[in-house]
Write an enzyme that holds these catalytic residues in place. Structure first.
Site, short mmCIF file in Angstrom:
data_model
loop_
_atom_site.label_atom_id
_atom_site.label_comp_id
_atom_site.label_asym_id
_atom_site.label_seq_id
_atom_site.Cartn_x
_atom_site.Cartn_y
_atom_site.Cartn_z
N ASN A 10 22.06 23.78 38.85
CA ASN A 10 21.34 24.37 37.97
C ASN A 10 22.19 25.65 37.48
O ASN A 10 21.95 26.65 38.09
CB ASN A 10 19.97 24.63 38.50
CG ASN A 10 19.05 25.40 37.32
OD1 ASN A 10 19.46 25.61 36.05
ND2 ASN A 10 17.86 25.84 37.76
N TRP A 11 22.79 25.50 36.33
CA TRP A 11 23.55 26.63 35.87
C TRP A 11 22.81 27.75 35.26
O TRP A 11 23.33 28.68 34.88
CB TRP A 11 24.76 26.01 34.95
CG TRP A 11 25.74 25.09 35.72
CD1 TRP A 11 25.94 24.83 36.70
CD2 TRP A 11 27.02 24.53 34.87
NE1 TRP A 11 26.88 23.90 37.11
CE2 TRP A 11 27.55 23.72 35.64
CE3 TRP A 11 27.43 24.65 33.65
CZ2 TRP A 11 28.74 23.26 35.41
CZ3 TRP A 11 28.56 23.94 33.20
CH2 TRP A 11 29.15 23.40 34.19
N LYS A 12 21.53 27.43 35.11
CA LYS A 12 20.57 28.39 34.31
C LYS A 12 21.60 28.71 32.85
O LYS A 12 22.11 27.95 32.28
CB LYS A 12 20.34 29.34 35.38
CG LYS A 12 19.84 28.92 36.65
CD LYS A 12 18.98 29.96 37.36
CE LYS A 12 18.44 29.22 38.57
NZ LYS A 12 17.61 29.99 39.65
N HIS A 96 10.88 24.17 36.23
CA HIS A 96 11.49 25.16 36.89
C HIS A 96 10.43 26.23 36.93
O HIS A 96 9.97 26.79 36.10
CB HIS A 96 12.78 25.51 36.58
CG HIS A 96 13.60 26.36 37.34
ND1 HIS A 96 13.49 27.92 37.49
CD2 HIS A 96 14.57 25.94 38.30
CE1 HIS A 96 14.20 28.18 38.42
NE2 HIS A 96 14.99 27.38 39.22
N GLU A 166 11.05 24.39 45.41
CA GLU A 166 11.55 25.52 45.30
C GLU A 166 10.72 26.85 45.35
O GLU A 166 9.96 26.95 44.34
CB GLU A 166 12.13 25.55 43.93
CG GLU A 166 13.32 24.65 43.66
CD GLU A 166 14.39 25.09 42.70
OE1 GLU A 166 15.72 25.11 43.13
OE2 GLU A 166 13.96 25.74 41.76
N GLY A 172 17.32 32.71 44.16
CA GLY A 172 18.09 33.77 43.79
C GLY A 172 18.08 35.16 44.32
O GLY A 172 18.52 36.20 44.28
N GLY A 233 21.51 26.98 42.33
CA GLY A 233 21.75 27.94 41.12
C GLY A 233 22.86 28.70 41.43
O GLY A 233 24.11 28.13 41.28
N GLY A 234 23.05 29.71 41.86
CA GLY A 234 24.01 30.81 42.04
C GLY A 234 25.46 29.89 42.55
O GLY A 234 26.29 30.03 41.93
P1 PGA Z 1 19.26 29.82 43.73
O1 PGA Z 1 18.51 29.34 42.43
O2 PGA Z 1 20.05 28.85 44.10
O3 PGA Z 1 20.30 30.75 42.80
O4 PGA Z 1 18.46 30.38 44.48
C1 PGA Z 1 17.88 27.85 42.63
C2 PGA Z 1 17.24 27.49 41.47
O5 PGA Z 1 16.45 28.30 40.92
O6 PGA Z 1 17.26 26.17 41.29
#
Ligand code: PGA
Length: 252
Positions: A10-12, A96, A166, A172, A233-234
């Site tokens: 998930n590149w956000k 999300h 999640e 994050g 994400g990250g």
């Molecule tokens: P994260 O995010 O891996 O940066 O904690 C995960 C997500 O929100 O899908």
């Protein structure tokens, strides 16, 4: 039937066009496309879907969107429909926690989005998870139950559907749920899906863990019997770390 694991990035709201291209090229160079036994999904911002879709053409890497609107078309400024996404994406993240938290998405919205995704033959990745205060108040199961019931109301899930657990407190923050806690929460989610969708579907769908997943913890998470991979994400924004996570899950 064993469930095929998934690593979804998930590149956000990250990358620009050049960085998106570079990331995909890095993943290809790292051999991600050649790793079997695991589905790989990249979820870039809307504006880079076409670029990423073209870059992964001919590889085993799939493309997903991060959101959608449930209407087909019309006067919905700034929104994107399933019909539009279908040209570039096979998967769509829905509900999300950042959408719920910052953009007021409700379980009813998630339900409408899920219907639109399924109506168009796309694969949903439906996100659920409790906040820190909810968990500390002993409400985790109540929250998950309500989110699952709301999302799945009057919906028939295909076996290909994906849910992502999640916990909001883990996203994050660098503090992932322990593998045991994540496994227990996902077992609970599966047990809530069963009466709504039938045992066979509940056993067939993939349920991912998300929240501070990294190459350092993915193997232990994915080794749990209920955890079918990660929504990341990250750590999905660095080609080598995404590749390491895909490899770890493939061999878990
Ligand atoms: P994260 O995010 O891996 O940066 O904690 C995960 C997500 O929100 O899908």
């Amino acid at each position: 039937m064993p469930r095929t694991p998934i690593i979804a990035g998930n590149w956000k709201m990250n990358t620009d066009a050049a960085a998106a291209r570079e990331l995909v090229e890095g993943l290809k160079a790292a051999g991600v496309s050649d790793i079997g036994g695991v589905e790989k999904v990249l979820c870039p911002p809307f504006v880079y879907l076409q670029l990423v879709a073209e870059s992964v053409k001919g590889t085993s890497i799939a493309v997903g969107a991060q959101n959608l609107h449930w209407e087909e078309k019309g006067a919905f400024t700034g929104e994107v429909s399933a019909t539009m996404l279908k040209d570039f994406a096979t998967h769509v993240i829905i509900g999300h926690s950042e959408r719920r938290q910052y953009f007021g998405e409700t379980d009813e919205d998630v339900n409408q989005k899920l219907r639109a995704v399924l109506d168009h033959g796309l694969t949903p990745i439906v996100c659920v998870g409790e906040t820190g205060p909810e968990r500390n108040a002993g409400k985790m199961q109540d929250v998950l139950r309500a989110q699952i019931k709301g999302a799945l109301a009057d919906v028939t899930l295909p076996d290909s559907a994906v849910i992502a657990y999640e916990p909001v407190w883990a996203i994050g923050t660098g503090v992932a749920a322990t593998a045991e806690d994540a496994n227990a929460a996902i077992a609970f989610i599966r047990s809530e899906v069963a009466p709504l969708q039938g045992d066979a579907t509940a056993q067939a769908i993939r349920i991912l863990y998300g929240g501070s997943v990294t190459p350092a913890n993915i193997a232990e998470l994915a080794a749990q019997p209920e955890i079918d991979g990660g929504l990341v994400g990250g750590a999905s924004l660095v080609a080598d770390s995404f590749a390491q996570m895909v490899k770890a899950v493939a061999s878990s």
